[in-house]
Design an enzyme around this catalytic site. Sequence first.
Site, PDB file in Angstrom:
ATOM      1  N   ASP A 148     -18.718 -24.615 -26.463  1.00  0.00           N
ATOM      2  CA  ASP A 148     -17.345 -25.120 -26.347  1.00  0.00           C
ATOM      3  C   ASP A 148     -16.634 -24.701 -27.635  1.00  0.00           C
ATOM      4  OD1 ASP A 148     -18.193 -26.339 -24.041  1.00  0.00           O
ATOM      5  OD2 ASP A 148     -17.935 -28.392 -24.737  1.00  0.00           O
ATOM      6  N   ASP A 191     -15.040 -30.781 -13.802  1.00  0.00           N
ATOM      7  CA  ASP A 191     -15.181 -31.862 -14.792  1.00  0.00           C
ATOM      8  C   ASP A 191     -15.026 -33.212 -14.095  1.00  0.00           C
ATOM      9  OD1 ASP A 191     -15.303 -30.031 -17.045  1.00  0.00           O
ATOM     10  OD2 ASP A 191     -13.159 -29.743 -16.791  1.00  0.00           O
TER      11      ASP A 191
HETATM   12  O1  1PR Z   1      -9.053 -26.289 -17.515  1.00  0.00           O
HETATM   13  O2  1PR Z   1      -9.351 -23.897 -16.979  1.00  0.00           O
HETATM   14  O3  1PR Z   1      -8.393 -24.580 -19.162  1.00  0.00           O
HETATM   15  O4  1PR Z   1     -10.766 -24.914 -18.648  1.00  0.00           O
HETATM   16  C1  1PR Z   1     -11.109 -25.731 -19.723  1.00  0.00           C
HETATM   17  C2  1PR Z   1     -12.600 -25.725 -19.828  1.00  0.00           C
HETATM   18  O5  1PR Z   1     -12.945 -26.414 -21.026  1.00  0.00           O
HETATM   19  C3  1PR Z   1     -13.278 -26.421 -18.672  1.00  0.00           C
HETATM   20  O6  1PR Z   1     -14.390 -25.656 -18.287  1.00  0.00           O
HETATM   21  C4  1PR Z   1     -13.744 -27.742 -19.258  1.00  0.00           C
HETATM   22  O7  1PR Z   1     -15.011 -28.100 -18.746  1.00  0.00           O
HETATM   23  C5  1PR Z   1     -13.870 -27.426 -20.740  1.00  0.00           C
HETATM   24  N1  1PR Z   1     -13.524 -28.562 -21.611  1.00  0.00           N
HETATM   25  C6  1PR Z   1     -12.290 -29.040 -21.814  1.00  0.00           C
HETATM   26  N2  1PR Z   1     -12.353 -30.055 -22.708  1.00  0.00           N
HETATM   27  C7  1PR Z   1     -13.629 -30.204 -23.038  1.00  0.00           C
HETATM   28  C8  1PR Z   1     -14.158 -31.179 -24.005  1.00  0.00           C
HETATM   29  O8  1PR Z   1     -15.378 -31.292 -24.187  1.00  0.00           O
HETATM   30  N3  1PR Z   1     -13.280 -31.943 -24.629  1.00  0.00           N
HETATM   31  N4  1PR Z   1     -15.688 -29.104 -22.457  1.00  0.00           N
HETATM   32  C9  1PR Z   1     -14.376 -29.262 -22.358  1.00  0.00           C
HETATM   33  C10 1PR Z   1     -16.484 -29.281 -21.449  1.00  0.00           C
HETATM   34  C11 1PR Z   1     -18.595 -29.515 -20.918  1.00  0.00           C
HETATM   35  C12 1PR Z   1     -19.730 -28.617 -20.882  1.00  0.00           C
HETATM   36  C13 1PR Z   1     -20.722 -29.000 -21.936  1.00  0.00           C
HETATM   37  C14 1PR Z   1     -21.796 -29.623 -21.110  1.00  0.00           C
HETATM   38  C15 1PR Z   1     -23.123 -29.679 -21.776  1.00  0.00           C
HETATM   39  N5  1PR Z   1     -17.725 -29.195 -21.957  1.00  0.00           N
HETATM   40  O9  1PR Z   1     -19.382 -27.313 -20.950  1.00  0.00           O
HETATM   41  O10 1PR Z   1     -21.011 -27.878 -22.632  1.00  0.00           O
HETATM   42  O11 1PR Z   1     -21.368 -30.935 -20.726  1.00  0.00           O
HETATM   43  O12 1PR Z   1     -23.095 -30.510 -22.856  1.00  0.00           O
HETATM   44  P1  1PR Z   1     -24.409 -31.250 -23.344  1.00  0.00           P
HETATM   45  O13 1PR Z   1     -25.555 -30.361 -23.012  1.00  0.00           O
HETATM   46  O14 1PR Z   1     -24.229 -31.374 -24.822  1.00  0.00           O
HETATM   47  O15 1PR Z   1     -24.443 -32.568 -22.627  1.00  0.00           O
HETATM   48  P2  1PR Z   1      -9.313 -24.949 -18.052  1.00  0.00           P
END
Ligand code: 1PR
Length: 529
Positions: free
Chosen positions: A229, A384
């Site tokens: 991320d 999500d």
């Molecule tokens: O909506 O097309 O602009 O895409 C935004 C992207 O960014 C989406 O894929 C969304 O999942 C991601 N995103 C947005 N905000 C966050 C955040 O964390 N604040 N991250 C975010 C999402 C989730 C996973 C993470 C897993 C594994 N992160 O990718 O890596 O949950 O984590 P873990 O193994 O530590 O539990 P758009």
Amino acid sequence: MITILDYGAGNVRSVRNAIRKLGCEVKDAISAADILSADKLIFPGVGSFGLVMSQLENDGFVEPLRQRISENRSFLGICVALQAFFEGSEETPGTPGLGILKGQVTRFSDNELSVPHIGWNGIKLHKDCSLFSNFQGEKLYFVHSYHGAVKDVPEQWKLATTDYGEEFISAICLGNVAAFQFHPEKSGDAGLSILQRFLEDDEIVITRAAHGSAEDRTELAKRIIACLDVRSNDSGDLVVTKGDQYDVREEGEVRNLGQPVELAHRYFREGADEITFLNITGFRDFPLSDQPMLDVLRQTSEKVFVPLTIGGGIREFTDSNGTFHSALDVASEYFRSGADKISIGSDAVYAAENYIRDGKSDGSSSIEQISRVYGAQAVVISVDPRRVYVTSPEDTPHNTTPTDFPGPNGECYCWYQCTVKGGREGRDFDVIQLVTACEKLGAGEILLNCIDKDGTNSGFDLELINHVKSFVTIPVIASSGAGSADHFYEVFSRTGAEAALAAGIFHRQEVEISSVKETMEKFHIVVRR
Ligand code: 1PR
């Protein structure tokens, strides 16, 4: 000097990077004369069969290609370029292929298996071939929905086959002309070494000795994906961060877990089967103005030879100069910068909502635009969702599932609410509505996050994964919650997920990718080594 046939639509940067990494210069074929005069020609076929063939036709390349092949001049085709050897394809009925091999390319039809066939599978070599002189039986990376049938390929052309439900043609070779269904440029060291033989040897040498026996079946490995991320911290530096249930700040500061290019390279060396970058603030910025993020992708693709996915901000956009950019323009820039797949989050929710509301689509959604040009296999939907508990399925119009983990008031059912903007906004839309609509619109894979589980180290949400798997036929990547190597065993033994993704445990070096794979092997789950 290696000549690449890049007809303009494709994400062929990976092939260029692999050739350069092996010490060769790359030149583009821009005319029929280039095709005929090239010392060595590589044709990486990208997109649908129809798109590839119509581009070749429009550019006047069909005849020169046929001539080059019939004259036994050095040629390597990749992916759709192998399929182009046939007379046609079910993918685009009525569009003729090169017709060097008889028969039609067909879609995988085993209902038990997800399509596209994505990931690391083996090959059965039917002959000794100098291209594979350093090959040790490693798995190679495939990504396709259509394939050539073994029965259509004469013995003299048949080099390798692979099993995915049925046995299909994974490599053909006659004289100095070869084509692979797998991607050598994305198959780690094993693929690079096959490519190196093509680049360095004066000619391809085949001997008749057969390898393996017909009874040996190849198996698709379960994939382990490292996810980064990425966002700017408060000082403006692009960093890898990681949240707890999507909250990436600690004492007000964005957590900094490392530099994106370095971490991605480390995971490649440690055996990650894919790397995913999520530009997590992409939804509020315009990604094409984010040059540092595009640079991260360019630099990573020069040193990481497994598939790279990038997501964040893929949607249409009008910039401050009033210039309109389609979602396809944004995705194309990501592909040009080195992505093999793109992932769409928020915009997929809006597209699916419109599709369900109108009962049809006019073909203009980001999913449709991008999958038409780059193929379904290049379009991942990043979901999500968050749990909403109910006492009974009748309490909500949404698709529910029973749960063994009751809600705060003892509720034994839940539905999964879709969110947009990185979980900041919940929609009146459930995960099943989203994934089924996206599959119909042309998505090739689901990246299934779970906000409740993200960063908790408590294991994947198996109920969510099984719920989604029972509604889609495209591959599902389980994500969120991995806290130990056993959690990967658990997700693969108790759900049908094709891949599992983790972030926090890898960034904090709590678990190594190699020990995840050792645990999986101990329980006889097929992995790539
Ligand atoms: O909506 O097309 O602009 O895409 C935004 C992207 O960014 C989406 O894929 C969304 O999942 C991601 N995103 C947005 N905000 C966050 C955040 O964390 N604040 N991250 C975010 C999402 C989730 C996973 C993470 C897993 C594994 N992160 O990718 O890596 O949950 O984590 P873990 O193994 O530590 O539990 P758009």
